[in-house]
Design a protein around this motif. Structure first.
Motif, PDB file in Angstrom:
ATOM      1  N   SER A  49       0.819  -1.216   0.000  1.00  0.00           N
ATOM      2  CA  SER A  49       0.000   0.000   0.000  1.00  0.00           C
ATOM      3  C   SER A  49       0.850   1.262   0.000  1.00  0.00           C
ATOM      4  CB  SER A  49      -0.926  -0.007   1.214  1.00  0.00           C
ATOM      5  OG  SER A  49      -0.177   0.102   2.415  1.00  0.00           O
ATOM      6  N   SER A  65     -11.333   7.783  -3.574  1.00  0.00           N
ATOM      7  CA  SER A  65     -11.631   6.347  -3.436  1.00  0.00           C
ATOM      8  C   SER A  65     -10.359   5.513  -3.432  1.00  0.00           C
ATOM      9  CB  SER A  65     -12.551   5.883  -4.570  1.00  0.00           C
ATOM     10  OG  SER A  65     -13.822   6.482  -4.476  1.00  0.00           O
ATOM     11  N   LEU A  66      -9.419   5.880  -4.285  1.00  0.00           N
ATOM     12  CA  LEU A  66      -8.145   5.151  -4.321  1.00  0.00           C
ATOM     13  C   LEU A  66      -7.354   5.364  -3.042  1.00  0.00           C
ATOM     14  CD1 LEU A  66      -7.107   5.758  -8.039  1.00  0.00           C
ATOM     15  CD2 LEU A  66      -7.735   3.562  -6.996  1.00  0.00           C
ATOM     16  N   PHE A  69      -8.917   3.212  -0.563  1.00  0.00           N
ATOM     17  CA  PHE A  69      -8.545   1.827  -0.875  1.00  0.00           C
ATOM     18  C   PHE A  69      -7.162   1.483  -0.314  1.00  0.00           C
ATOM     19  CE2 PHE A  69      -6.048  -0.750  -3.913  1.00  0.00           C
ATOM     20  CZ  PHE A  69      -6.641  -1.981  -3.685  1.00  0.00           C
ATOM     21  N   LYS A  70      -6.181   2.346  -0.595  1.00  0.00           N
ATOM     22  CA  LYS A  70      -4.825   2.079  -0.129  1.00  0.00           C
ATOM     23  C   LYS A  70      -4.734   2.148   1.393  1.00  0.00           C
ATOM     24  CE  LYS A  70      -1.239   3.170  -2.443  1.00  0.00           C
ATOM     25  NZ  LYS A  70      -0.113   3.879  -3.038  1.00  0.00           N
ATOM     26  N   GLN A  72      -7.124   1.439   3.511  1.00  0.00           N
ATOM     27  CA  GLN A  72      -7.759   0.255   4.083  1.00  0.00           C
ATOM     28  C   GLN A  72      -6.918  -0.995   3.852  1.00  0.00           C
ATOM     29  OE1 GLN A  72      -9.991   0.355   6.155  1.00  0.00           O
ATOM     30  NE2 GLN A  72     -10.723   2.446   5.855  1.00  0.00           N
ATOM     31  N   TYR A 251     -13.435  -3.449   3.805  1.00  0.00           N
ATOM     32  CA  TYR A 251     -13.763  -3.518   2.384  1.00  0.00           C
ATOM     33  C   TYR A 251     -15.079  -2.789   2.085  1.00  0.00           C
ATOM     34  CZ  TYR A 251     -10.198  -7.158   2.568  1.00  0.00           C
ATOM     35  OH  TYR A 251      -9.034  -7.859   2.766  1.00  0.00           O
ATOM     36  N   ILE A 254     -14.410   0.691   1.372  1.00  0.00           N
ATOM     37  CA  ILE A 254     -13.987   0.871  -0.021  1.00  0.00           C
ATOM     38  C   ILE A 254     -15.210   0.947  -0.929  1.00  0.00           C
ATOM     39  CG2 ILE A 254     -12.713  -0.174  -1.927  1.00  0.00           C
ATOM     40  CD1 ILE A 254     -10.886  -1.476   0.134  1.00  0.00           C
ATOM     41  N   ARG A 255     -16.178   0.053  -0.709  1.00  0.00           N
ATOM     42  CA  ARG A 255     -17.377   0.052  -1.549  1.00  0.00           C
ATOM     43  C   ARG A 255     -18.179   1.344  -1.381  1.00  0.00           C
ATOM     44  NH1 ARG A 255     -17.124  -5.600  -0.178  1.00  0.00           N
ATOM     45  NH2 ARG A 255     -18.295  -5.261   1.741  1.00  0.00           N
ATOM     46  N   SER A 257     -16.984   4.248  -0.526  1.00  0.00           N
ATOM     47  CA  SER A 257     -16.260   5.339  -1.192  1.00  0.00           C
ATOM     48  C   SER A 257     -16.428   5.264  -2.708  1.00  0.00           C
ATOM     49  CB  SER A 257     -14.777   5.291  -0.822  1.00  0.00           C
ATOM     50  OG  SER A 257     -14.155   4.170  -1.405  1.00  0.00           O
ATOM     51  N   LEU A 258     -16.537   4.042  -3.243  1.00  0.00           N
ATOM     52  CA  LEU A 258     -16.742   3.880  -4.691  1.00  0.00           C
ATOM     53  C   LEU A 258     -18.142   4.317  -5.095  1.00  0.00           C
ATOM     54  CD1 LEU A 258     -14.934   0.464  -5.287  1.00  0.00           C
ATOM     55  CD2 LEU A 258     -14.191   2.721  -6.044  1.00  0.00           C
TER      56      LEU A 258
END
Length: 309
Positions: A49, A65-66, A69-70, A72, A251, A254-255, A257-258
Protein backbone atom coordinates in the motif's frame (compact mmCIF):
# COMPACT_ATOMS: atom_id res chain seq x y z
CA UNK A 1 -2.35 -55.75 36.77
CA UNK A 2 -2.57 -58.67 39.20
CA UNK A 3 1.21 -58.52 39.45
CA UNK A 4 1.97 -56.44 42.52
CA UNK A 5 5.19 -55.03 41.03
CA UNK A 6 3.70 -54.25 37.62
CA UNK A 7 3.19 -50.62 36.60
CA UNK A 8 1.64 -51.30 33.18
CA UNK A 9 -1.63 -49.51 34.02
CA UNK A 10 0.13 -46.54 35.57
CA UNK A 11 2.53 -46.38 32.61
CA UNK A 12 -0.44 -46.28 30.21
CA UNK A 13 -1.94 -43.33 32.11
CA UNK A 14 1.36 -41.42 32.08
CA UNK A 15 1.80 -42.13 28.36
CA UNK A 16 -1.69 -40.79 27.66
CA UNK A 17 -1.02 -37.65 29.68
CA UNK A 18 2.27 -37.13 27.85
CA UNK A 19 0.46 -37.56 24.52
CA UNK A 20 -2.07 -34.93 25.63
CA UNK A 21 0.74 -32.57 26.52
CA UNK A 22 2.31 -33.24 23.12
CA UNK A 23 -0.99 -32.42 21.40
CA UNK A 24 -1.17 -29.11 23.26
CA UNK A 25 2.41 -28.40 22.17
CA UNK A 26 1.50 -29.15 18.54
CA UNK A 27 -1.41 -26.68 18.66
CA UNK A 28 0.88 -24.17 20.33
CA UNK A 29 3.41 -24.55 17.49
CA UNK A 30 0.57 -24.28 14.96
CA UNK A 31 -0.46 -20.92 16.44
CA UNK A 32 3.14 -19.70 16.36
CA UNK A 33 3.53 -20.69 12.71
CA UNK A 34 0.20 -19.09 11.85
CA UNK A 35 1.36 -15.93 13.63
CA UNK A 36 4.49 -15.84 11.46
CA UNK A 37 2.37 -16.20 8.32
CA UNK A 38 -0.10 -13.51 9.42
CA UNK A 39 2.69 -11.10 10.35
CA UNK A 40 4.51 -11.64 7.07
CA UNK A 41 1.26 -11.22 5.13
CA UNK A 42 0.41 -8.04 7.05
CA UNK A 43 3.82 -6.50 6.44
CA UNK A 44 3.62 -7.33 2.74
CA UNK A 45 0.22 -5.62 2.51
CA UNK A 46 1.56 -2.50 4.25
CA UNK A 47 4.58 -2.38 1.97
CA UNK A 48 2.31 -2.84 -1.03
CA UNK A 49 0.00 0.00 0.00
CA UNK A 50 2.89 2.38 0.67
CA UNK A 51 5.34 1.59 -2.10
CA UNK A 52 3.25 0.44 -5.06
CA UNK A 53 1.67 3.24 -7.14
CA UNK A 54 -2.03 2.80 -7.71
CA UNK A 55 -3.72 5.53 -9.73
CA UNK A 56 -1.53 8.29 -8.35
CA UNK A 57 -2.45 10.73 -11.13
CA UNK A 58 -6.21 10.31 -10.69
CA UNK A 59 -8.21 13.35 -9.61
CA UNK A 60 -11.09 14.27 -7.32
CA UNK A 61 -13.60 11.58 -6.26
CA UNK A 62 -11.87 8.60 -7.83
CA UNK A 63 -8.62 9.75 -6.26
CA UNK A 64 -10.32 9.88 -2.88
CA UNK A 65 -11.63 6.35 -3.44
CA UNK A 66 -8.15 5.15 -4.32
CA UNK A 67 -6.75 6.85 -1.23
CA UNK A 68 -9.36 5.08 0.90
CA UNK A 69 -8.54 1.83 -0.88
CA UNK A 70 -4.83 2.08 -0.13
CA UNK A 71 -5.45 3.20 3.44
CA UNK A 72 -7.76 0.26 4.08
CA UNK A 73 -5.23 -2.15 2.55
CA UNK A 74 -2.76 -0.70 5.03
CA UNK A 75 -5.33 -1.16 7.81
CA UNK A 76 -5.93 -4.77 6.78
CA UNK A 77 -2.17 -5.31 6.95
CA UNK A 78 -2.11 -3.81 10.44
CA UNK A 79 -4.99 -6.09 11.42
CA UNK A 80 -3.07 -9.15 10.31
CA UNK A 81 -0.05 -8.03 12.32
CA UNK A 82 -2.30 -7.54 15.34
CA UNK A 83 -3.88 -10.94 14.69
CA UNK A 84 -0.39 -12.45 14.64
CA UNK A 85 0.30 -10.91 18.04
CA UNK A 86 -3.01 -12.30 19.32
CA UNK A 87 -2.02 -15.77 18.12
CA UNK A 88 1.34 -15.47 19.91
CA UNK A 89 -0.42 -14.49 23.11
CA UNK A 90 -2.76 -17.48 22.81
CA UNK A 91 0.23 -19.74 22.15
CA UNK A 92 1.90 -18.37 25.28
CA UNK A 93 -1.24 -19.06 27.30
CA UNK A 94 -1.28 -22.63 26.00
CA UNK A 95 2.41 -23.00 26.89
CA UNK A 96 1.80 -21.66 30.42
CA UNK A 97 -1.15 -24.01 30.87
CA UNK A 98 0.88 -26.96 29.61
CA UNK A 99 3.86 -26.20 31.86
CA UNK A 100 1.58 -25.63 34.85
CA UNK A 101 0.03 -29.06 34.39
CA UNK A 102 3.49 -30.56 33.95
CA UNK A 103 4.75 -29.10 37.25
CA UNK A 104 1.66 -30.23 39.16
CA UNK A 105 1.81 -33.70 37.65
CA UNK A 106 5.54 -34.00 38.37
CA UNK A 107 4.86 -33.81 42.12
CA UNK A 108 2.42 -36.73 41.90
CA UNK A 109 4.79 -38.71 39.67
CA UNK A 110 7.65 -38.31 42.16
CA UNK A 111 5.41 -39.63 44.95
CA UNK A 112 4.35 -42.58 42.79
CA UNK A 113 7.94 -43.34 41.72
CA UNK A 114 9.05 -43.41 45.35
CA UNK A 115 6.20 -45.66 46.46
CA UNK A 116 6.74 -47.97 43.47
CA UNK A 117 10.40 -48.29 44.41
CA UNK A 118 9.59 -48.93 48.06
CA UNK A 119 6.93 -51.46 47.15
CA UNK A 120 9.20 -53.36 44.76
CA UNK A 121 12.10 -53.41 47.25
CA UNK A 122 9.84 -54.72 50.00
CA UNK A 123 8.36 -57.31 47.66
CA UNK A 124 11.83 -58.49 46.65
CA UNK A 125 12.96 -58.62 50.25
CA UNK A 126 9.85 -60.55 51.25
CA UNK A 127 10.37 -63.09 48.47
CA UNK A 128 14.00 -63.57 49.52
CA UNK A 129 12.94 -64.16 53.14
CA UNK A 130 10.26 -66.55 51.91
CA UNK A 131 12.85 -68.47 49.91
CA UNK A 132 15.15 -68.63 52.95
CA UNK A 133 12.30 -69.87 55.12
CA UNK A 134 11.34 -72.47 52.53
CA UNK A 135 14.92 -73.76 52.26
CA UNK A 136 15.26 -73.96 56.04
CA UNK A 137 12.01 -75.89 56.21
CA UNK A 138 13.27 -78.45 53.72
CA UNK A 139 16.50 -78.88 55.63
CA UNK A 140 14.55 -79.39 58.85
CA UNK A 141 12.46 -82.06 57.18
CA UNK A 142 15.59 -83.86 56.05
CA UNK A 143 17.09 -83.87 59.54
CA UNK A 144 13.91 -85.25 61.03
CA UNK A 145 14.68 -88.58 59.37
CA UNK A 146 17.80 -88.87 61.55
CA UNK A 147 15.83 -89.18 64.83
CA UNK A 148 17.03 -92.13 66.93
CA UNK A 149 16.92 -93.47 70.49
CA UNK A 150 19.67 -94.59 72.89
CA UNK A 151 19.21 -97.99 74.62
CA UNK A 152 21.93 -99.60 76.76
CA UNK A 153 24.68 -97.49 75.30
CA UNK A 154 23.48 -98.10 71.74
CA UNK A 155 21.69 -95.78 69.19
CA UNK A 156 18.65 -97.26 67.48
CA UNK A 157 17.21 -95.52 64.33
CA UNK A 158 13.46 -95.90 63.86
CA UNK A 159 13.67 -96.24 60.13
CA UNK A 160 16.28 -98.92 59.89
CA UNK A 161 16.31 -100.21 63.53
CA UNK A 162 20.08 -100.06 63.08
CA UNK A 163 22.10 -100.36 66.26
CA UNK A 164 25.25 -98.30 66.75
CA UNK A 165 27.73 -98.22 69.62
CA UNK A 166 28.06 -95.12 71.81
CA UNK A 167 31.34 -94.42 70.08
CA UNK A 168 29.23 -92.97 67.27
CA UNK A 169 27.32 -90.74 69.71
CA UNK A 170 29.52 -87.72 69.04
CA UNK A 171 28.66 -87.69 65.35
CA UNK A 172 24.96 -87.94 65.92
CA UNK A 173 25.08 -85.39 68.70
CA UNK A 174 26.41 -82.93 66.15
CA UNK A 175 23.48 -83.81 63.96
CA UNK A 176 21.08 -83.08 66.82
CA UNK A 177 22.74 -79.74 67.44
CA UNK A 178 22.53 -78.88 63.76
CA UNK A 179 18.87 -79.85 63.74
CA UNK A 180 18.23 -77.58 66.72
CA UNK A 181 20.05 -74.74 65.05
CA UNK A 182 18.08 -75.33 61.84
CA UNK A 183 14.81 -75.28 63.78
CA UNK A 184 15.83 -72.04 65.45
CA UNK A 185 16.82 -70.53 62.10
CA UNK A 186 13.53 -71.70 60.64
CA UNK A 187 11.60 -70.02 63.43
CA UNK A 188 13.61 -66.82 62.94
CA UNK A 189 13.03 -66.99 59.20
CA UNK A 190 9.33 -67.56 59.72
CA UNK A 191 9.07 -64.59 62.06
CA UNK A 192 11.01 -62.44 59.60
CA UNK A 193 8.80 -63.73 56.78
CA UNK A 194 5.64 -62.79 58.70
CA UNK A 195 7.05 -59.36 59.55
CA UNK A 196 7.95 -58.70 55.91
CA UNK A 197 4.53 -59.86 54.76
CA UNK A 198 2.95 -57.44 57.23
CA UNK A 199 5.26 -54.63 56.08
CA UNK A 200 4.52 -55.46 52.43
CA UNK A 201 0.78 -55.41 53.09
CA UNK A 202 1.09 -52.01 54.74
CA UNK A 203 3.07 -50.70 51.77
CA UNK A 204 0.60 -52.30 49.35
CA UNK A 205 -2.31 -50.53 51.05
CA UNK A 206 -0.40 -47.23 51.00
CA UNK A 207 0.51 -47.71 47.34
CA UNK A 208 -3.09 -48.54 46.41
CA UNK A 209 -4.34 -45.46 48.24
CA UNK A 210 -1.78 -43.21 46.54
CA UNK A 211 -2.44 -44.87 43.19
CA UNK A 212 -6.15 -44.06 43.46
CA UNK A 213 -5.38 -40.46 44.46
CA UNK A 214 -2.96 -40.15 41.54
CA UNK A 215 -5.53 -41.51 39.09
CA UNK A 216 -8.15 -39.06 40.36
CA UNK A 217 -5.67 -36.20 40.00
CA UNK A 218 -4.68 -37.32 36.49
CA UNK A 219 -8.33 -37.59 35.47
CA UNK A 220 -9.00 -34.07 36.74
CA UNK A 221 -6.01 -32.79 34.79
CA UNK A 222 -7.14 -34.56 31.63
CA UNK A 223 -10.63 -33.06 31.96
CA UNK A 224 -9.08 -29.62 32.39
CA UNK A 225 -6.78 -30.17 29.40
CA UNK A 226 -9.55 -31.29 27.06
CA UNK A 227 -11.79 -28.41 28.20
CA UNK A 228 -8.97 -25.87 27.84
CA UNK A 229 -7.96 -27.25 24.43
CA UNK A 230 -11.58 -27.14 23.23
CA UNK A 231 -12.00 -23.55 24.40
CA UNK A 232 -8.70 -22.57 22.79
CA UNK A 233 -9.84 -23.97 19.44
CA UNK A 234 -13.20 -22.24 19.80
CA UNK A 235 -11.48 -18.94 20.60
CA UNK A 236 -9.17 -19.36 17.63
CA UNK A 237 -12.15 -19.89 15.32
CA UNK A 238 -13.82 -16.78 16.78
CA UNK A 239 -10.67 -14.75 16.26
CA UNK A 240 -10.49 -15.78 12.61
CA UNK A 241 -14.20 -15.05 12.17
CA UNK A 242 -13.84 -11.65 13.86
CA UNK A 243 -10.88 -10.84 11.64
CA UNK A 244 -13.00 -11.65 8.59
CA UNK A 245 -15.81 -9.42 9.87
CA UNK A 246 -13.40 -6.57 10.53
CA UNK A 247 -11.82 -7.01 7.12
CA UNK A 248 -15.25 -6.99 5.52
CA UNK A 249 -15.99 -3.70 7.30
CA UNK A 250 -12.82 -2.26 5.83
CA UNK A 251 -13.76 -3.52 2.38
CA UNK A 252 -17.24 -2.04 2.89
CA UNK A 253 -15.56 1.36 3.39
CA UNK A 254 -13.99 0.87 -0.02
CA UNK A 255 -17.38 0.05 -1.55
CA UNK A 256 -19.01 3.09 0.10
CA UNK A 257 -16.26 5.34 -1.19
CA UNK A 258 -16.74 3.88 -4.69
CA UNK A 259 -20.46 4.64 -4.49
CA UNK A 260 -19.50 8.29 -4.03
CA UNK A 261 -17.29 8.16 -7.10
CA UNK A 262 -18.94 10.12 -9.99
CA UNK A 263 -17.68 10.02 -13.55
CA UNK A 264 -19.40 13.33 -14.40
CA UNK A 265 -18.00 15.10 -11.33
CA UNK A 266 -14.49 13.92 -12.07
CA UNK A 267 -14.77 15.15 -15.68
CA UNK A 268 -16.16 18.51 -14.57
CA UNK A 269 -13.49 18.78 -11.91
CA UNK A 270 -10.76 18.16 -14.47
CA UNK A 271 -12.23 20.70 -16.90
CA UNK A 272 -12.53 23.37 -14.23
CA UNK A 273 -9.06 22.64 -12.96
CA UNK A 274 -7.32 22.72 -16.33
CA UNK A 275 -9.50 25.09 -18.42
CA UNK A 276 -7.76 27.95 -20.27
CA UNK A 277 -10.79 30.03 -21.37
CA UNK A 278 -14.37 29.88 -22.61
CA UNK A 279 -13.89 31.34 -26.17
CA UNK A 280 -12.50 29.60 -29.21
CA UNK A 281 -9.65 31.27 -31.14
CA UNK A 282 -10.88 33.70 -33.88
CA UNK A 283 -10.32 32.74 -37.55
CA UNK A 284 -7.25 34.20 -39.25
CA UNK A 285 -8.24 37.25 -41.48
CA UNK A 286 -7.03 37.43 -45.08
CA UNK A 287 -5.14 40.58 -45.97
CA UNK A 288 -4.61 41.40 -49.72
CA UNK A 289 -1.04 42.55 -50.18
CA UNK A 290 -1.07 41.70 -53.94
CA UNK A 291 -3.34 44.59 -54.97
CA UNK A 292 -2.63 46.90 -52.13
CA UNK A 293 -3.26 50.06 -54.31
CA UNK A 294 -6.90 49.17 -54.77
CA UNK A 295 -9.23 50.52 -52.25
CA UNK A 296 -10.51 47.22 -51.31
CA UNK A 297 -12.62 47.08 -48.30
CA UNK A 298 -10.89 44.85 -45.74
CA UNK A 299 -12.75 41.84 -44.48
CA UNK A 300 -14.07 42.10 -40.98
CA UNK A 301 -13.08 39.49 -38.51
CA UNK A 302 -15.97 37.41 -37.30
CA UNK A 303 -16.91 37.74 -33.71
CA UNK A 304 -15.58 34.98 -31.43
CA UNK A 305 -18.04 32.23 -30.82
CA UNK A 306 -18.32 30.79 -27.33
CA UNK A 307 -17.68 27.07 -27.19
CA UNK A 308 -19.03 24.47 -24.96
CA UNK A 309 -16.81 22.28 -22.97
Amino acid sequence: STDLTSTVGYDNIIQHLNDGRKNCKEFEDFLKERAIIEEKYGKELINLSKKKPCGQTELHTLKRSLDVFKQQVDNVGQSHIQLAQTFREEAKKMEDFREKQKLHRKKIELVMEAIHKNRNLQYKKTMEVKQTCCSASRRTGAHRHTHCSCVGGRLIFPSTRAVLHLSSLSYFWQLFLKLAQTKSALEDSDRSYQQNIAALEKIREEWQKEHIKACEFFETQECERISYFRNALWLHANQLSLDCVQNDEKYEDIRRSLEMCSVEKDIDFFVNLRKTGSLAPAPVVYENYYNAQRNATPMRSPAPVPISR
